[in-house]
Scaffold this motif. Structure first.
Motif, PDB file in Angstrom:
ATOM      1  N   ASN A  53       0.866  -1.026  -0.402  1.00  9.13           N
ATOM      2  CA  ASN A  53      -0.139  -0.093   0.105  1.00  9.13           C
ATOM      3  C   ASN A  53       1.232   1.539  -0.223  1.00  9.13           C
ATOM      4  OD1 ASN A  53      -2.635   0.838   0.201  1.00  9.13           O
ATOM      5  ND2 ASN A  53      -1.952   2.070   1.783  1.00  9.13           N
ATOM      6  N   THR A  56       2.234   2.193  -4.119  1.00  8.62           N
ATOM      7  CA  THR A  56       1.426   1.722  -4.278  1.00  8.62           C
ATOM      8  C   THR A  56       1.124   3.367  -4.049  1.00  8.62           C
ATOM      9  OG1 THR A  56       0.815  -0.603  -4.154  1.00  8.62           O
ATOM     10  CG2 THR A  56      -0.333   1.281  -5.626  1.00  8.62           C
ATOM     11  N   TRP A  90      -8.304   5.056  -8.281  1.00  8.20           N
ATOM     12  CA  TRP A  90      -7.320   4.190  -7.069  1.00  8.20           C
ATOM     13  C   TRP A  90      -7.895   4.233  -5.585  1.00  8.20           C
ATOM     14  CZ3 TRP A  90      -1.800   3.954  -7.907  1.00  8.20           C
ATOM     15  CH2 TRP A  90      -1.263   4.077  -9.213  1.00  8.20           C
ATOM     16  N   VAL A  94      -7.614   0.173  -6.026  1.00  7.62           N
ATOM     17  CA  VAL A  94      -5.695  -0.298  -4.862  1.00  7.62           C
ATOM     18  C   VAL A  94      -5.546  -0.433  -4.028  1.00  7.62           C
ATOM     19  CG1 VAL A  94      -3.300   0.028  -5.416  1.00  7.62           C
ATOM     20  CG2 VAL A  94      -4.882   0.650  -7.394  1.00  7.62           C
TER      21      VAL A  94
END
Length: 183
Positions: A53, A56, A90, A94
């Protein structure tokens, strides 16, 4: 007569030593099994999710950075409609799945915590996820006025917690397995 008493005494001492050694080995095996469960079912996955995380999010900020390398949410002027559209993408594809997986680990494997009580940090992660779930539900209904969770994500503190917990348990695992630990 003395020989019989000595023989019985030695047999009894041998039994006690054998019993205590078996008990110690059994406790060590139980501790190793718990450490393995903690690593495999909680701290290992939490550490991996936290790192993924973080990396990203760094990639997102790098790709969509404002002058000075800041996130569109970190400074004025407010994010543009295009930046907000990209952020929603996003978050939904994600970031939210990652943090939901973290929350699910906390909820389903709280018995594997090293601490005797639930750390407030982990409760904050759970609250952050809930805040984003309501935000994304609002997005699904066309309400695009909010873009962040009502509770901030403790990214740095969580990264430290996950890394330290994982590292400490790996050292404990090595010790229980009788492996040398280099400084």
């Amino acid at each position: 007569m003395i020989a019989v008493v000595v023989t019985i005494g030695l047999a009894f001492v041998g039994y006690v030593v054998t019993y205590l050694n078996g008990l110690r080995l059994s406790q060590r095996q139980e501790r190793l099994a718990r450490v393995n469960r903690q690593l495999g079912q909680f701290y290992g996955p939490l550490y991996a999710l936290t790192e993924a995380n973080s990396r990203t999010f760094s990639a997102f900020v790098e790709r969509h950075a404002r002058p000075g390398g800041e996130s569109p949410f970190a400074q004025e002027p407010p994010p543009t409609p295009d930046e907000l559209t990209e952020w929603r993408l996003w978050v939904t594809t994600v970031f939210l799945p990652n943090i939901q997986a973290m929350r699910d680990l906390v909820i389903s494997h709280a018995d594997l915590l090293s601490e005797p009580e639930m750390p407030p940090l982990l409760l904050q992660v759970c609250a952050h996820v809930s805040g984003y779930e309501i935000t994304t539900a609002r997005w699904a209904h066309g309400h695009l006025d909010q873009h962040l969770s009502v509770v901030s994500f403790p990214s740095e503190a969580l990264a430290v917690y996950a890394r330290q917990g994982f590292s400490e348990l790996k050292r404990e695992q090595a010790r229980l397995l009788g492996q040398r630990q280099d400084a």
